[in-house]
Write a protein that holds these residues in place. Structure first.
Motif, PDB file in Angstrom:
ATOM      1  N   PHE A 157       0.633  -1.287   0.154  1.00  0.00           N
ATOM      2  CA  PHE A 157      -0.035   0.156   0.129  1.00  0.00           C
ATOM      3  C   PHE A 157       0.611   1.244   0.108  1.00  0.00           C
ATOM      4  CE2 PHE A 157      -3.530  -2.699   1.504  1.00  0.00           C
ATOM      5  CZ  PHE A 157      -4.609  -2.383   0.962  1.00  0.00           C
ATOM      6  N   LEU A 158       1.967   1.290   0.772  1.00  0.00           N
ATOM      7  CA  LEU A 158       2.704   2.640   0.921  1.00  0.00           C
ATOM      8  C   LEU A 158       3.488   2.865  -0.298  1.00  0.00           C
ATOM      9  CD1 LEU A 158       3.975   2.087   4.868  1.00  0.00           C
ATOM     10  CD2 LEU A 158       1.933   3.185   3.973  1.00  0.00           C
ATOM     11  N   GLN A 159       3.788   1.543  -0.944  1.00  0.00           N
ATOM     12  CA  GLN A 159       4.635   1.703  -2.195  1.00  0.00           C
ATOM     13  C   GLN A 159       3.687   2.241  -3.240  1.00  0.00           C
ATOM     14  OE1 GLN A 159       6.252  -2.182  -2.733  1.00  0.00           O
ATOM     15  NE2 GLN A 159       8.005  -1.698  -1.307  1.00  0.00           N
ATOM     16  N   GLN A 160       2.569   1.793  -3.316  1.00  0.00           N
ATOM     17  CA  GLN A 160       1.655   2.199  -4.617  1.00  0.00           C
ATOM     18  C   GLN A 160       0.922   3.590  -4.376  1.00  0.00           C
ATOM     19  OE1 GLN A 160       1.006   0.090  -7.236  1.00  0.00           O
ATOM     20  NE2 GLN A 160       2.889  -0.867  -6.278  1.00  0.00           N
ATOM     21  N   TYR A 161       0.782   4.074  -2.929  1.00  0.00           N
ATOM     22  CA  TYR A 161       0.011   5.490  -2.865  1.00  0.00           C
ATOM     23  C   TYR A 161       0.969   6.588  -3.251  1.00  0.00           C
ATOM     24  CZ  TYR A 161      -2.511   9.099  -0.567  1.00  0.00           C
ATOM     25  OH  TYR A 161      -3.385   9.864  -0.150  1.00  0.00           O
ATOM     26  N   SER A 162       0.466   7.376  -4.039  1.00  0.00           N
ATOM     27  CA  SER A 162       1.216   8.779  -4.419  1.00  0.00           C
ATOM     28  C   SER A 162       1.675   9.570  -3.442  1.00  0.00           C
ATOM     29  CB  SER A 162       0.557   9.280  -5.659  1.00  0.00           C
ATOM     30  OG  SER A 162      -0.605   9.908  -5.256  1.00  0.00           O
ATOM     31  N   GLY A 163       0.691   9.424  -1.987  1.00  0.00           N
ATOM     32  CA  GLY A 163       0.957  10.576  -1.167  1.00  0.00           C
ATOM     33  C   GLY A 163       1.806   9.671   0.071  1.00  0.00           C
ATOM     34  N   THR A 164       1.881  10.465   1.034  1.00  0.00           N
ATOM     35  CA  THR A 164       2.454   9.710   2.396  1.00  0.00           C
ATOM     36  C   THR A 164       1.469   9.545   3.448  1.00  0.00           C
ATOM     37  OG1 THR A 164       4.662  11.201   1.726  1.00  0.00           O
ATOM     38  CG2 THR A 164       4.467  10.232   3.904  1.00  0.00           C
ATOM     39  N   VAL A 165       1.578   8.236   3.919  1.00  0.00           N
ATOM     40  CA  VAL A 165       0.744   7.978   5.094  1.00  0.00           C
ATOM     41  C   VAL A 165       1.606   7.254   6.347  1.00  0.00           C
ATOM     42  CG1 VAL A 165      -1.373   8.096   3.887  1.00  0.00           C
ATOM     43  CG2 VAL A 165      -0.353   5.830   3.958  1.00  0.00           C
ATOM     44  N   SER A 166       0.946   6.852   7.262  1.00  0.00           N
ATOM     45  CA  SER A 166       1.779   6.159   8.360  1.00  0.00           C
ATOM     46  C   SER A 166       1.506   4.524   8.136  1.00  0.00           C
ATOM     47  CB  SER A 166       1.412   6.619   9.666  1.00  0.00           C
ATOM     48  OG  SER A 166      -0.235   6.540   9.843  1.00  0.00           O
ATOM     49  N   GLY A 167       0.292   4.344   7.333  1.00  0.00           N
ATOM     50  CA  GLY A 167      -0.147   2.968   7.186  1.00  0.00           C
ATOM     51  C   GLY A 167      -1.342   2.910   6.854  1.00  0.00           C
ATOM     52  N   VAL A 168      -2.000   1.758   6.720  1.00  0.00           N
ATOM     53  CA  VAL A 168      -3.098   1.116   6.024  1.00  0.00           C
ATOM     54  C   VAL A 168      -4.413   1.882   6.778  1.00  0.00           C
ATOM     55  CG1 VAL A 168      -4.851  -0.669   5.357  1.00  0.00           C
ATOM     56  CG2 VAL A 168      -2.182  -0.872   5.108  1.00  0.00           C
ATOM     57  N   ARG A 169      -4.358   2.165   8.015  1.00  0.00           N
ATOM     58  CA  ARG A 169      -5.343   2.718   8.641  1.00  0.00           C
ATOM     59  C   ARG A 169      -5.440   4.094   8.443  1.00  0.00           C
ATOM     60  NH1 ARG A 169      -6.079   2.995  15.648  1.00  0.00           N
ATOM     61  NH2 ARG A 169      -8.032   3.997  15.497  1.00  0.00           N
ATOM     62  N   GLU A 170      -4.503   4.843   8.099  1.00  0.00           N
ATOM     63  CA  GLU A 170      -4.816   6.201   7.660  1.00  0.00           C
ATOM     64  C   GLU A 170      -5.226   6.392   6.653  1.00  0.00           C
ATOM     65  OE1 GLU A 170      -1.911  10.256   7.226  1.00  0.00           O
ATOM     66  OE2 GLU A 170      -1.032   8.582   8.163  1.00  0.00           O
ATOM     67  N   LEU A 171      -4.668   5.386   5.591  1.00  0.00           N
ATOM     68  CA  LEU A 171      -5.011   5.405   4.079  1.00  0.00           C
ATOM     69  C   LEU A 171      -6.757   5.109   4.011  1.00  0.00           C
ATOM     70  CD1 LEU A 171      -3.615   5.477   1.317  1.00  0.00           C
ATOM     71  CD2 LEU A 171      -3.646   3.115   1.490  1.00  0.00           C
ATOM     72  N   ALA A 172      -7.012   3.954   4.860  1.00  0.00           N
ATOM     73  CA  ALA A 172      -8.566   3.763   4.846  1.00  0.00           C
ATOM     74  C   ALA A 172      -9.357   4.987   5.169  1.00  0.00           C
ATOM     75  CB  ALA A 172      -8.847   2.719   5.803  1.00  0.00           C
ATOM     76  N   GLY A 173      -8.899   5.828   5.780  1.00  0.00           N
ATOM     77  CA  GLY A 173      -9.675   7.087   6.235  1.00  0.00           C
ATOM     78  C   GLY A 173      -9.580   7.947   4.891  1.00  0.00           C
ATOM     79  N   LYS A 174      -9.098   7.831   3.948  1.00  0.00           N
ATOM     80  CA  LYS A 174      -9.129   8.516   2.741  1.00  0.00           C
ATOM     81  C   LYS A 174      -9.885   7.805   1.722  1.00  0.00           C
ATOM     82  CE  LYS A 174      -4.479  10.322   3.487  1.00  0.00           C
ATOM     83  NZ  LYS A 174      -4.790  11.919   3.678  1.00  0.00           N
ATOM     84  N   TYR A 175     -10.524   6.838   1.975  1.00  0.00           N
ATOM     85  CA  TYR A 175     -11.327   5.751   0.877  1.00  0.00           C
ATOM     86  C   TYR A 175     -12.563   6.782   0.584  1.00  0.00           C
ATOM     87  CZ  TYR A 175     -13.886   2.021  -0.860  1.00  0.00           C
ATOM     88  OH  TYR A 175     -14.257   0.992  -1.918  1.00  0.00           O
TER      89      TYR A 175
END
Length: 283
Positions: A183-201
């Motif tokens: 997830f961290l490699q594929q995402y164009s932005g910067t997040v601390s982990g999948v939990r933070e990424l899920a918050g942007k869904y």
């Protein structure tokens, strides 16, 4: 006569949890849970210090002269001898070749024989099925989704470690596509982990596409291991599984379109499962 106390320990990729366990009821003793963050890139001394501190904290209100430890550790690992062979997985590499069992026993002032170890995914699955008579009569697979991809099997009252993580897939192996780092490699932005990424869904289409792709990768990998018509039950746990509703629908859609009849269930015990499974080594 000394009281026998069993502590289950789960060593994850970013945390360690320890709890005293009641082996008669297979439950966690209230008030005994201790959880600390851990740096998987730290030195052996730092890692062992956190492990021993977590165990001691879980014993804060216990009166015992005999401590027995059941530990769930990621692999590859010689669980009988207590030697780590983790290398190239981006976690706990400083422990490579070291006898973790002996080092931890010294810090806790016990003998190595009072520590038993097992694979973390195997402990997770054992903890999930140990008190479920329906599941224990079936062939059950378990996978954990987090910093890595863990897997295990349960059948006829026996647990077996899996090796799904190293299954050849696309340009690498399964864990390259089923892990937090993907997830961290594929995402164009910067997040601390999948939990933070899920918050942007709900606000970012890129994130929605990532979770869909992740679910499809997981389905394709499962199809390599569980052919259409498989009657296995699959239990999915781990930190990424907290975003269940974001990637499971596309995963199941792809499984069903390929004729899969496998029953997929969410883990029920959360972080208690590997702790209870590890503690059960002393049953």
């Amino acid at each position: 006569m000394a009281v026998k106390t069993v502590v289950g320990v789960d060593v994850g990729g970013s945390h360690v949890t320890a709890c005293r366990a009641d082996l008669h009821t297979m439950t966690i003793i209230p008030g005994s849970t201790c959880r600390y963050t851990i740096n998987p890139a730290a030195s052996p001394e730092e890692i062992l210090d956190v492990l021993s501190l977590t165990v001691r904290e879980s014993l804060a209100h216990a009166t015992t002269a005999e401590l027995y430890l059941g530990m769930a550790m990621p692999g590859p690992f010689d669980y009988e001898q207590g030697i780590s062979y983790i290398n190239g997985l981006g976690k706990y590499e400083s422990l490579y070749g070291l006898n973790v069992k002996t080092m931890l026993a010294e810090r806790l002032n016990i003998v190595p024989a009072q520590i038993r170890m097992m694979n973390d995914a195997t402990a997770f699955l054992l903890g999930e099925v140990c008190d479920n008579e329906v599941l224990r009569r079936q062939r059950v697979a378990g996978i954990t989704l987090g910093t890595g991809l863990g897997s295990a099997w349960y059948h006829n009252d026996q647990t077996y470690p899996g090796a799904l993580y190293k299954l050849p897939y696309l340009d690498g192996m399964a864990e390259d596509y089923i892990s937090t780092r993907w997830f961290l490699q594929q995402y164009s932005g910067t997040v601390s982990g999948v939990r933070e990424l899920a918050g942007k869904y709900s606000t970012e289409s890129e994130v929605r596409d990532l979770f869909t792709t992740f679910g499809e990768h997981l389905a394709n990998i499962l199809l390599l291991q569980f052919p259409p018509g498989s009657q296995d039950v699959l239990i999915i746990g781990g930190n990424i599984a907290r975003a269940w509703h974001l990637f499971i629908p596309p995963m199941q859609a792809l499984l069903e379109s390929n004729g899969s009849t496998m029953q997929v269930l969410p883990a029920q015990k959360g972080e208690q499962a590997p702790v209870l499974g590890a503690a059960a080594l002393w049953q």
